[in-house]
Design a protein around this motif. Structure first.
Motif, PDB file in Angstrom:
ATOM      1  N   LEU A   1      84.330 -53.612  38.174  1.00  0.00           N
ATOM      2  CA  LEU A   1      85.694 -54.101  38.384  1.00  0.00           C
ATOM      3  C   LEU A   1      86.622 -53.657  37.259  1.00  0.00           C
ATOM      4  O   LEU A   1      87.758 -53.227  37.505  1.00  0.00           O
ATOM      5  CB  LEU A   1      85.692 -55.621  38.493  1.00  0.00           C
ATOM      6  CG  LEU A   1      85.058 -56.207  39.763  1.00  0.00           C
ATOM      7  CD1 LEU A   1      84.910 -57.722  39.632  1.00  0.00           C
ATOM      8  CD2 LEU A   1      85.871 -55.858  41.005  1.00  0.00           C
ATOM      9  N   HIS A   2      86.153 -53.751  36.015  1.00  0.00           N
ATOM     10  CA  HIS A   2      86.991 -53.331  34.894  1.00  0.00           C
ATOM     11  C   HIS A   2      87.365 -51.855  35.020  1.00  0.00           C
ATOM     12  O   HIS A   2      88.517 -51.475  34.770  1.00  0.00           O
ATOM     13  CB  HIS A   2      86.267 -53.583  33.565  1.00  0.00           C
ATOM     14  CG  HIS A   2      86.302 -55.016  33.109  1.00  0.00           C
ATOM     15  ND1 HIS A   2      87.472 -55.729  32.944  1.00  0.00           N
ATOM     16  CD2 HIS A   2      85.296 -55.865  32.766  1.00  0.00           C
ATOM     17  CE1 HIS A   2      87.193 -56.950  32.524  1.00  0.00           C
ATOM     18  NE2 HIS A   2      85.880 -57.065  32.412  1.00  0.00           N
ATOM     19  N   GLU A   3      86.428 -51.022  35.412  1.00  0.00           N
ATOM     20  CA  GLU A   3      86.713 -49.591  35.527  1.00  0.00           C
ATOM     21  C   GLU A   3      87.709 -49.289  36.646  1.00  0.00           C
ATOM     22  O   GLU A   3      88.375 -48.253  36.630  1.00  0.00           O
ATOM     23  CB  GLU A   3      85.414 -48.802  35.744  1.00  0.00           C
ATOM     24  CG  GLU A   3      84.563 -48.723  34.492  1.00  0.00           C
ATOM     25  CD  GLU A   3      83.581 -47.566  34.530  1.00  0.00           C
ATOM     26  OE1 GLU A   3      83.419 -46.933  35.594  1.00  0.00           O
ATOM     27  OE2 GLU A   3      82.987 -47.282  33.478  1.00  0.00           O
ATOM     28  N   ARG A   4      87.825 -50.198  37.608  1.00  0.00           N
ATOM     29  CA  ARG A   4      88.808 -50.038  38.683  1.00  0.00           C
ATOM     30  C   ARG A   4      90.155 -50.669  38.335  1.00  0.00           C
ATOM     31  O   ARG A   4      91.059 -50.707  39.167  1.00  0.00           O
ATOM     32  CB  ARG A   4      88.266 -50.648  39.981  1.00  0.00           C
ATOM     33  CG  ARG A   4      87.094 -49.871  40.568  1.00  0.00           C
ATOM     34  CD  ARG A   4      86.480 -50.590  41.754  1.00  0.00           C
ATOM     35  NE  ARG A   4      87.341 -50.597  42.922  1.00  0.00           N
ATOM     36  CZ  ARG A   4      87.295 -49.698  43.916  1.00  0.00           C
ATOM     37  NH1 ARG A   4      86.432 -48.684  43.845  1.00  0.00           N
ATOM     38  NH2 ARG A   4      88.097 -49.802  44.947  1.00  0.00           N
ATOM     39  N   GLY A   5      90.270 -51.170  37.096  1.00  0.00           N
ATOM     40  CA  GLY A   5      91.535 -51.738  36.648  1.00  0.00           C
ATOM     41  C   GLY A   5      91.788 -53.158  37.124  1.00  0.00           C
ATOM     42  O   GLY A   5      92.927 -53.639  37.082  1.00  0.00           O
ATOM     43  N   ILE A   6      90.742 -53.854  37.554  1.00  0.00           N
ATOM     44  CA  ILE A   6      90.899 -55.221  38.043  1.00  0.00           C
ATOM     45  C   ILE A   6      91.047 -56.182  36.866  1.00  0.00           C
ATOM     46  O   ILE A   6      90.276 -56.136  35.913  1.00  0.00           O
ATOM     47  CB  ILE A   6      89.694 -55.637  38.919  1.00  0.00           C
ATOM     48  CG1 ILE A   6      89.568 -54.711  40.132  1.00  0.00           C
ATOM     49  CG2 ILE A   6      89.830 -57.089  39.356  1.00  0.00           C
ATOM     50  CD1 ILE A   6      90.776 -54.672  41.036  1.00  0.00           C
ATOM     51  N   ARG A   7      92.050 -57.067  36.973  1.00  0.00           N
ATOM     52  CA  ARG A   7      92.277 -58.056  35.932  1.00  0.00           C
ATOM     53  C   ARG A   7      92.138 -59.489  36.441  1.00  0.00           C
ATOM     54  O   ARG A   7      91.946 -60.404  35.648  1.00  0.00           O
ATOM     55  CB  ARG A   7      93.676 -57.868  35.327  1.00  0.00           C
ATOM     56  CG  ARG A   7      93.848 -56.525  34.635  1.00  0.00           C
ATOM     57  CD  ARG A   7      95.189 -56.415  33.957  1.00  0.00           C
ATOM     58  NE  ARG A   7      95.341 -55.135  33.265  1.00  0.00           N
ATOM     59  CZ  ARG A   7      96.384 -54.807  32.510  1.00  0.00           C
ATOM     60  NH1 ARG A   7      97.376 -55.681  32.362  1.00  0.00           N
ATOM     61  NH2 ARG A   7      96.448 -53.625  31.917  1.00  0.00           N
ATOM     62  N   GLU A   8      92.248 -59.658  37.752  1.00  0.00           N
ATOM     63  CA  GLU A   8      92.164 -60.994  38.335  1.00  0.00           C
ATOM     64  C   GLU A   8      91.217 -60.967  39.522  1.00  0.00           C
ATOM     65  O   GLU A   8      91.240 -60.023  40.320  1.00  0.00           O
ATOM     66  CB  GLU A   8      93.554 -61.472  38.774  1.00  0.00           C
ATOM     67  CG  GLU A   8      93.572 -62.874  39.382  1.00  0.00           C
ATOM     68  CD  GLU A   8      94.990 -63.380  39.593  1.00  0.00           C
ATOM     69  OE1 GLU A   8      95.745 -63.445  38.598  1.00  0.00           O
ATOM     70  OE2 GLU A   8      95.343 -63.687  40.752  1.00  0.00           O
TER      71      GLU A   8
END
Length: 208
Positions: A145-152
């Protein structure tokens, strides 16, 4: 068009027949959330969707049937940690383990199978339960998720008082803002709802 920004992901936890009425480990009104979750996916409200799938070997250590003299819902120590014993459920390649067929899972970017190791249970989408070494191994979802730019992260599914709660708590620990879609979850035991609300408040997780 997505309703939510690109940095928000939906995580659907264990929407499987075994957790619904008539299944091996039914949640209260577990099938009642299927239409709402199906609508979220069909309307493409999230650009990133993850579905988790409980996927146990037939001799999984969390099954009461694998612990001589024990009954379902009793508690034992497993790897020095409390372990609720469950009826056999979500056994790999059985009808009760499939993702619910009333939902079109095409929008799911990732299907994460958990609980695949015999000796380790896995409630959370982000970390397994404690293993023999005393640690909770990561599933890799946080990094993905972090690598896909997800923050929430928005969480829903089954069961409210176990897998969805643990996933929400671990999402916070993994650095995400978290919202708990209460009406799109159901518990194994309704009496646990107060505990769940307290745990979410303590973790500063918004209930929506």
């Amino acid at each position: 068009m997505s309703k939510f920004p690109a940095d928000v992901a939906l995580v659907v936890i264990d929407l499987q027949p075994d957790f619904m009425p008539g299944g091996a480990l039914p949640c209260v009104d577990g099938d009642g959330i299927v239409p709402g979750i199906a609508a979220l996916l069909s309307q493409r409200q999230y650009r990133t969707v993850v579905a988790t799938q409980d996927w146990h070997p037939a001799d999984h250590a969390s099954y009461a049937s694998q612990q001589p003299g024990q009954l379902p819902f009793e508690t034992i120590l497993l790897h020095a940690q409390p372990q609720t014993l469950w009826p056999d459920h979500c056994v790999q390649d059985t009808p009760g383990a499939v993702l619910h067929p009333a939902v079109d899972w095409t929008p799911a970017d990732l299907i994460l199978r958990k609980g695949t190791r015999r000796e380790v249970d896995s409630y959370s989408a982000f970390r397994e339960n404690h293993g023999p070494d005393g640690n909770r191994p990561p599933t890799g979802l946080a990094g993905w998720l972090h690598e896909r730019g997800i923050r929430e992260v928005h969480v829903c599914g089954l069961a409210r008082d176990y897998c969805v709660l643990w996933s929400a708590q671990d999402a916070v620990k993994s650095g995400f803002r978290v919202k708990f879609l209460w009406d799109l979850t159901r518990p194994v035991t309704e009496a646990n709802d107060g505990m769940v609300r307290e745990a979410l408040a303590k973790a500063k997780i918004a209930i929506v």
